[in-house]
Scaffold this motif. Structure first.
Motif, PDB file in Angstrom:
ATOM      1  N   UNK A 137      -9.522  -5.554 -12.684  1.00  0.00           N
ATOM      2  CA  UNK A 137      -8.743  -5.778 -13.901  1.00  0.00           C
ATOM      3  C   UNK A 137      -9.356  -5.109 -15.120  1.00  0.00           C
ATOM      4  N   UNK A 138     -10.684  -5.212 -15.275  1.00  0.00           N
ATOM      5  CA  UNK A 138     -11.319  -4.666 -16.468  1.00  0.00           C
ATOM      6  C   UNK A 138     -11.174  -3.151 -16.531  1.00  0.00           C
ATOM      7  N   UNK A 139     -11.243  -2.482 -15.398  1.00  0.00           N
ATOM      8  CA  UNK A 139     -11.115  -1.030 -15.433  1.00  0.00           C
ATOM      9  C   UNK A 139      -9.667  -0.596 -15.578  1.00  0.00           C
ATOM     10  N   UNK A 140      -8.761  -1.211 -14.816  1.00  0.00           N
ATOM     11  CA  UNK A 140      -7.354  -0.796 -14.895  1.00  0.00           C
ATOM     12  C   UNK A 140      -6.789  -1.071 -16.286  1.00  0.00           C
ATOM     13  N   UNK A 141      -7.220  -2.176 -16.912  1.00  0.00           N
ATOM     14  CA  UNK A 141      -6.736  -2.516 -18.258  1.00  0.00           C
ATOM     15  C   UNK A 141      -7.076  -1.412 -19.257  1.00  0.00           C
ATOM     16  N   UNK A 142      -8.280  -0.817 -19.122  1.00  0.00           N
ATOM     17  CA  UNK A 142      -8.665   0.248 -20.044  1.00  0.00           C
ATOM     18  C   UNK A 142      -7.878   1.539 -19.794  1.00  0.00           C
ATOM     19  N   UNK A 143      -7.371   1.686 -18.583  1.00  0.00           N
ATOM     20  CA  UNK A 143      -6.646   2.902 -18.221  1.00  0.00           C
ATOM     21  C   UNK A 143      -5.136   2.765 -18.369  1.00  0.00           C
ATOM     22  N   UNK A 144      -4.643   1.522 -18.417  1.00  0.00           N
ATOM     23  CA  UNK A 144      -3.196   1.308 -18.459  1.00  0.00           C
ATOM     24  C   UNK A 144      -2.848   0.127 -19.356  1.00  0.00           C
ATOM     25  N   UNK A 145      -2.201   0.411 -20.463  1.00  0.00           N
ATOM     26  CA  UNK A 145      -1.769  -0.669 -21.358  1.00  0.00           C
ATOM     27  C   UNK A 145      -0.683  -1.510 -20.701  1.00  0.00           C
ATOM     28  N   UNK A 146       0.145  -0.868 -19.879  1.00  0.00           N
ATOM     29  CA  UNK A 146       1.212  -1.598 -19.187  1.00  0.00           C
ATOM     30  C   UNK A 146       0.606  -2.646 -18.256  1.00  0.00           C
ATOM     31  N   UNK A 147      -0.474  -2.260 -17.553  1.00  0.00           N
ATOM     32  CA  UNK A 147      -1.129  -3.207 -16.651  1.00  0.00           C
ATOM     33  C   UNK A 147      -1.676  -4.395 -17.436  1.00  0.00           C
TER      34      UNK A 147
END
Length: 360
Positions: A137-147
């Motif tokens: 979650x912490x990495x995907x959140x930084x890469x995707x605002x939609x996520x």
């Protein structure tokens, strides 16, 4: 991308702090419990709005004060930016980018990309699935605002659904079942998006991690990451409805991405169960190095790397593998002493000594 300076006021044990960083390697050294990690925490919060320690804002504010301030100045593709964050005990935090307040925290995500590596990350392999979900979650959140938006939405709906399950069960109120249908539809929509994003993330990590792990283990081990969703995206709606009576009995939602995990397999063995401590640490390091390369690939820029007292936890070979990956990435390292860096002839641009909330 790099952080130029950090200013703190009433943050943790710092009454006031101003520090400027090099765009390459920076070392913060000193005894334990002096405030080294607090500096990394402030930088991490400026990128994500959250503490990597999962601390609440009121616990971060210096004892005896009602609020706290973080100011970060950074350069991104030769353009300067400023992030101001105001933490308050009994109110939501305020965030401004370049002097303009933002309404949603999603507006901040992606301005800075931070990768943090601490001794706790070395345990992500052998600890429970919650820590591995947090890693994703912490990495995907930084890469995707939609996520990030979908994850926030999903968690809020999940809380509402669990509260409704309790009301229906304990009050024997079947009239509220129609309301449960409404929450289910929203939960399914957000949940499917999360499952798909996590699956895509693991696929991208696998493209990178295999060569990294082979290099660290001198071609002796092959690693593969397997996403283990609690339910597949195409089956989420049906499974949620099929298990409704079980959810009512347990008064909690048993199906969804909040119960996901991922497996780490080395030479076809589940390293979570059968791996030695050395293999588990090696797998965790490979994950972190793959994370660095993935971020570089996606944003076409270098992330900022924060290493919190992790060098002392790694043997020389794994430490060398980590240091060789730094390259031209801005790296801020905390440690109790910097002799190892001198012996290894690591190019260090700035060294600060931290003592009792003061910096030299």
């Amino acid at each position: 991308m790099y952080v130029e300076s950090l200013a703190l006021q009433n943050f943790r044990n710092y009454e006031k702090l101003d520090i400027r960083f090099s765009d390459n390697v920076n070392i913060l050294y000193g005894d334990n419990a002096q405030g080294k990690t607090n500096i990394l925490e402030a930088i991490f919060m400026s990128a994500t709005t959250k503490s990597h320690r999962n601390s609440k804002d009121k616990d971060i504010i210096r004892f005896g004060n009602d609020d706290s301030h973080i100011r970060v100045e950074l350069k991104k593709r030769d353009v300067g930016h400023r992030i101001d964050m105001h933490l308050r005990k009994n109110q939501a935090k305020g965030v401004a980018i370049d002097g303009i307040p933002i309404r949603r925290s999603t507006e901040l995500f992606g301005l800075i990309n931070i990768i943090m590596f601490s001794p706790e990350d070395l345990s992500v392999v052998k600890n429970g699935p919650g820590e591995r979900r947090h890693f994703m979650d912490m990495e995907i959140c930084q890469l995707s605002r939609i996520y990030y938006s979908n994850l926030q939405k999903f968690n809020k709906i999940l809380d509402q659904r669990n509260s409704l399950l309790k009301q229906i069960y304990y009050n024997n109120n079947s009239d509220m079942m129609d309301t449960l249908d409404i929450w289910d539809d929203q939960l399914i929509e957000a949940g499917i998006s999360i499952i798909n994003e996590r699956n895509n993330f693991i696929e991208m990590i696998n493209e990178i991690i295999r060569d990294i792990h082979k290099n660290i283990t001198s071609d002796k081990e092959e690693i593969i990451i397997k996403y283990e969703p609690n339910v597949k995206a195409e089956m989420f709606e049906r499974t949620l409805k099929d298990k409704r009576q079980l959810d009512l009995k347990n008064t909690v939602t048993m199906t969804g991405p909040h119960r996901d995990d991922f497996g780490i397999f080395v030479n076809n063995n589940d390293v979570r169960v059968y791996g030695s401590q050395g293999q588990q640490r090696c797998a965790a390091l490979s994950l972190k190095l793959a994370e660095i390369e993935l971020v570089k690939k996606i944003i076409n820029d270098n992330p900022i790397l924060l290493l919190d007292d992790v060098m002392s936890e790694l043997d020389s070979k794994r430490r060398d593998a980590l240091l060789s990956s730094i390259g031209n990435i801005q790296t801020i390292i905390t440690c109790t002493g910097y002799d190892d860096f001198i012996r290894q002839r690591i190019n260090v641009d700035k060294i600060y000594r931290i003592s009792e909330g003061r910096i030299i």
